[in-house]
Design a protein around this motif. Structure first.
Motif, PDB file in Angstrom:
ATOM      1  N   HIS A 146     -30.963 -40.939  26.770  1.00 13.06           N
ATOM      2  CA  HIS A 146     -31.000 -40.571  25.354  1.00 13.06           C
ATOM      3  C   HIS A 146     -30.991 -41.791  24.431  1.00 13.06           C
ATOM      4  N   LYS A 147     -30.550 -42.912  24.959  1.00 13.58           N
ATOM      5  CA  LYS A 147     -30.543 -44.138  24.160  1.00 13.58           C
ATOM      6  C   LYS A 147     -31.887 -44.853  24.213  1.00 13.58           C
ATOM      7  N   ASN A 148     -32.529 -44.831  25.368  1.00 15.69           N
ATOM      8  CA  ASN A 148     -33.720 -45.658  25.576  1.00 15.69           C
ATOM      9  C   ASN A 148     -35.040 -44.899  25.663  1.00 15.69           C
ATOM     10  N   GLU A 149     -34.980 -43.591  25.859  1.00 18.49           N
ATOM     11  CA  GLU A 149     -36.207 -42.819  26.015  1.00 18.49           C
ATOM     12  C   GLU A 149     -36.376 -41.824  24.865  1.00 18.49           C
ATOM     13  N   ILE A 150     -37.605 -41.463  24.593  1.00 18.89           N
ATOM     14  CA  ILE A 150     -37.888 -40.475  23.556  1.00 18.89           C
ATOM     15  C   ILE A 150     -37.897 -39.085  24.185  1.00 18.89           C
ATOM     16  N   ILE A 151     -37.060 -38.197  23.664  1.00 17.27           N
ATOM     17  CA  ILE A 151     -37.023 -36.810  24.119  1.00 17.27           C
ATOM     18  C   ILE A 151     -37.657 -35.964  23.021  1.00 17.27           C
ATOM     19  N   TYR A 152     -38.687 -35.211  23.374  1.00 17.43           N
ATOM     20  CA  TYR A 152     -39.393 -34.432  22.364  1.00 17.43           C
ATOM     21  C   TYR A 152     -38.918 -32.984  22.317  1.00 17.43           C
ATOM     22  N   VAL A 153     -38.922 -32.445  21.113  1.00 17.14           N
ATOM     23  CA  VAL A 153     -38.624 -31.034  20.884  1.00 17.14           C
ATOM     24  C   VAL A 153     -39.925 -30.378  20.439  1.00 17.14           C
ATOM     25  N   TYR A 154     -40.459 -29.488  21.270  1.00 14.79           N
ATOM     26  CA  TYR A 154     -41.723 -28.832  20.952  1.00 14.79           C
ATOM     27  C   TYR A 154     -41.483 -27.555  20.148  1.00 14.79           C
ATOM     28  N   ARG A 155     -42.439 -27.245  19.316  1.00 14.80           N
ATOM     29  CA  ARG A 155     -42.289 -26.093  18.426  1.00 14.80           C
ATOM     30  C   ARG A 155     -42.616 -24.769  19.111  1.00 14.80           C
ATOM     31  N   ASP A 156     -43.368 -24.827  20.228  1.00 10.40           N
ATOM     32  CA  ASP A 156     -43.722 -23.601  20.940  1.00 10.40           C
ATOM     33  C   ASP A 156     -43.892 -23.896  22.428  1.00 10.40           C
ATOM     34  N   LYS A 157     -44.039 -22.845  23.215  1.00  9.87           N
ATOM     35  CA  LYS A 157     -44.132 -22.991  24.665  1.00  9.87           C
ATOM     36  C   LYS A 157     -45.445 -23.616  25.118  1.00  9.87           C
ATOM     37  N   GLN A 158     -46.419 -23.682  24.224  1.00  8.84           N
ATOM     38  CA  GLN A 158     -47.686 -24.333  24.556  1.00  8.84           C
ATOM     39  C   GLN A 158     -47.571 -25.854  24.423  1.00  8.84           C
ATOM     40  N   LEU A 159     -46.423 -26.315  23.938  1.00  7.88           N
ATOM     41  CA  LEU A 159     -46.150 -27.750  23.757  1.00  7.88           C
ATOM     42  C   LEU A 159     -47.211 -28.401  22.872  1.00  7.88           C
ATOM     43  N   SER A 160     -47.631 -27.670  21.843  1.00  6.60           N
ATOM     44  CA  SER A 160     -48.734 -28.129  20.999  1.00  6.60           C
ATOM     45  C   SER A 160     -48.325 -29.164  19.958  1.00  6.60           C
ATOM     46  N   VAL A 163     -41.392 -32.796  17.574  1.00  8.73           N
ATOM     47  CA  VAL A 163     -40.642 -33.740  16.758  1.00  8.73           C
ATOM     48  C   VAL A 163     -39.739 -34.514  17.709  1.00  8.73           C
ATOM     49  N   LYS A 164     -39.363 -35.711  17.324  1.00 13.85           N
ATOM     50  CA  LYS A 164     -38.505 -36.529  18.168  1.00 13.85           C
ATOM     51  C   LYS A 164     -37.069 -36.035  18.091  1.00 13.85           C
ATOM     52  N   LEU A 165     -36.424 -35.942  19.239  1.00  9.99           N
ATOM     53  CA  LEU A 165     -35.036 -35.506  19.295  1.00  9.99           C
ATOM     54  C   LEU A 165     -34.126 -36.579  18.701  1.00  9.99           C
ATOM     55  N   ILE A 166     -33.226 -36.162  17.819  1.00  4.14           N
ATOM     56  CA  ILE A 166     -32.231 -37.078  17.255  1.00  4.14           C
ATOM     57  C   ILE A 166     -30.936 -36.872  18.033  1.00  4.14           C
ATOM     58  N   SER A 167     -30.562 -37.844  18.834  1.00  2.00           N
ATOM     59  CA  SER A 167     -29.398 -37.695  19.707  1.00  2.00           C
ATOM     60  C   SER A 167     -28.089 -37.653  18.930  1.00  2.00           C
ATOM     61  N   SER A 194     -25.912 -29.441  22.858  1.00  2.00           N
ATOM     62  CA  SER A 194     -27.363 -29.663  22.882  1.00  2.00           C
ATOM     63  C   SER A 194     -27.708 -31.137  23.017  1.00  2.00           C
ATOM     64  N   GLY A 195     -26.747 -32.007  22.675  1.00  2.00           N
ATOM     65  CA  GLY A 195     -27.007 -33.442  22.722  1.00  2.00           C
ATOM     66  C   GLY A 195     -27.847 -33.927  21.563  1.00  2.00           C
ATOM     67  N   SER A 196     -28.118 -33.014  20.623  1.00  2.00           N
ATOM     68  CA  SER A 196     -29.035 -33.337  19.530  1.00  2.00           C
ATOM     69  C   SER A 196     -28.505 -32.874  18.183  1.00  2.00           C
ATOM     70  N   LEU A 197     -28.993 -33.532  17.144  1.00  2.00           N
ATOM     71  CA  LEU A 197     -28.631 -33.143  15.785  1.00  2.00           C
ATOM     72  C   LEU A 197     -29.749 -32.358  15.106  1.00  2.00           C
ATOM     73  N   ASN A 198     -30.883 -32.190  15.801  1.00  2.00           N
ATOM     74  CA  ASN A 198     -31.989 -31.451  15.191  1.00  2.00           C
ATOM     75  C   ASN A 198     -32.591 -30.408  16.125  1.00  2.00           C
ATOM     76  N   LEU A 199     -31.809 -29.968  17.114  1.00  2.00           N
ATOM     77  CA  LEU A 199     -32.279 -28.932  18.030  1.00  2.00           C
ATOM     78  C   LEU A 199     -31.589 -27.628  17.693  1.00  2.00           C
ATOM     79  N   GLU A 200     -32.378 -26.629  17.369  1.00  2.00           N
ATOM     80  CA  GLU A 200     -31.820 -25.321  17.043  1.00  2.00           C
ATOM     81  C   GLU A 200     -32.357 -24.287  18.015  1.00  2.00           C
ATOM     82  N   ILE A 201     -31.452 -23.587  18.669  1.00  2.00           N
ATOM     83  CA  ILE A 201     -31.833 -22.538  19.605  1.00  2.00           C
ATOM     84  C   ILE A 201     -31.381 -21.203  19.012  1.00  2.00           C
ATOM     85  N   ASN A 202     -32.314 -20.321  18.748  1.00  2.00           N
ATOM     86  CA  ASN A 202     -31.954 -19.042  18.138  1.00  2.00           C
ATOM     87  C   ASN A 202     -31.599 -17.974  19.158  1.00  2.00           C
ATOM     88  N   GLY A 203     -32.017 -18.154  20.418  1.00  2.00           N
ATOM     89  CA  GLY A 203     -31.680 -17.191  21.462  1.00  2.00           C
ATOM     90  C   GLY A 203     -32.536 -15.946  21.395  1.00  2.00           C
TER      91      GLY A 203
END
Length: 203
Positions: A146-160, A163-167, A194-203
């Motif tokens: 999480h410090k050295n690599e970019i983890i992406y948050v995709y907006r849909d399941k197609q990964l289209s 946004v970059k994950l903010i740890s 979640s390990g993130s400040l910008n990841l929202e899971i609605n369930g």
């Protein structure tokens, strides 16, 4: 610690949506997590450290390299021999055991084993991922990822689009706080696991 099914959680919450923290305490996530850990033979996929389950607990431990252990044993022995109050030392816990009235370092060390999502999809439940997108890692390697690599948050399941994950700065992106493992499995209270400040899971 007891875990609740996802449907049981939804029923319990009523109209409220579950938090990521609550999702990590479900039977579904625990089963999915164990599936990944078993697949990876309880081995960190980054540093390759091999862990072993502690009987009857949710903890893991690893064994020291024999050469490192012997060196530590020699250093500790000399250190203890110089201590004039050796007879006053009680039996030590957490990495040491008594041998010939001297505290010796044990060759087993506690290690935290995490399951890392290599990417996230908004509104996906933690277990709604292809198993190939998750890996087993130790806590140190998880922090490094999480410090050295970019983890992406995709907006849909197609990964289209993504946004970059903010740890999370509290847990360094791991989602866990080892010092609080006695409370809700140490899930970080700042990011809800979640390990993130910008990841929202609605369930």
């Amino acid at each position: 610690m007891s875990f609740i099914s996802y449907q049981g959680l939804l029923k319990k919450l009523g109209d409220a949506k579950p938090s990521y923290k609550e999702l990590l305490l479900t039977v579904e996530w625990r089963a999915f997590r164990e599936r990944i850990i078993d697949r990876d033979n309880i081995t960190c996929q980054k540093c390759k450290i091999k862990a072993y389950p502690s009987s009857g607990t949710d903890r893991y431990y690893t064994k020291m390299d024999p050469n490192e252990y012997e060196q530590l044993l020699k250093e500790r022995t000399e250190e203890i021999k110089k201590n004039p109050f050796i007879d006053l030392l009680p039996e030590m816990e957490g990495g040491f055991h008594i041998k010939n009235n001297l505290p010796y370092p044990a060759n087993e060390i506690d290690v935290e084993i995490h399951v890392h999502h290599t990417y996230y999809v908004l509104n996906n439940l933690p277990w709604e991922y292809d198993t190939g997108s998750l890996i087993t890692v130790c806590s140190d390697c998880h922090k490094a990822i999480h410090k050295n690599e970019i983890i992406y948050v995709y907006r849909d399941k197609q990964l289209s689009s993504s946004v970059k994950l903010i740890s999370c700065t509290k847990c360094e992106g791991t989602g866990y706080l080892p010092a609080y493992d006695y409370f809700e499995n140490g899930i970080c209270f700042a990011c809800g696991g979640s390990g993130s400040l910008n990841l929202e899971i609605n369930g």
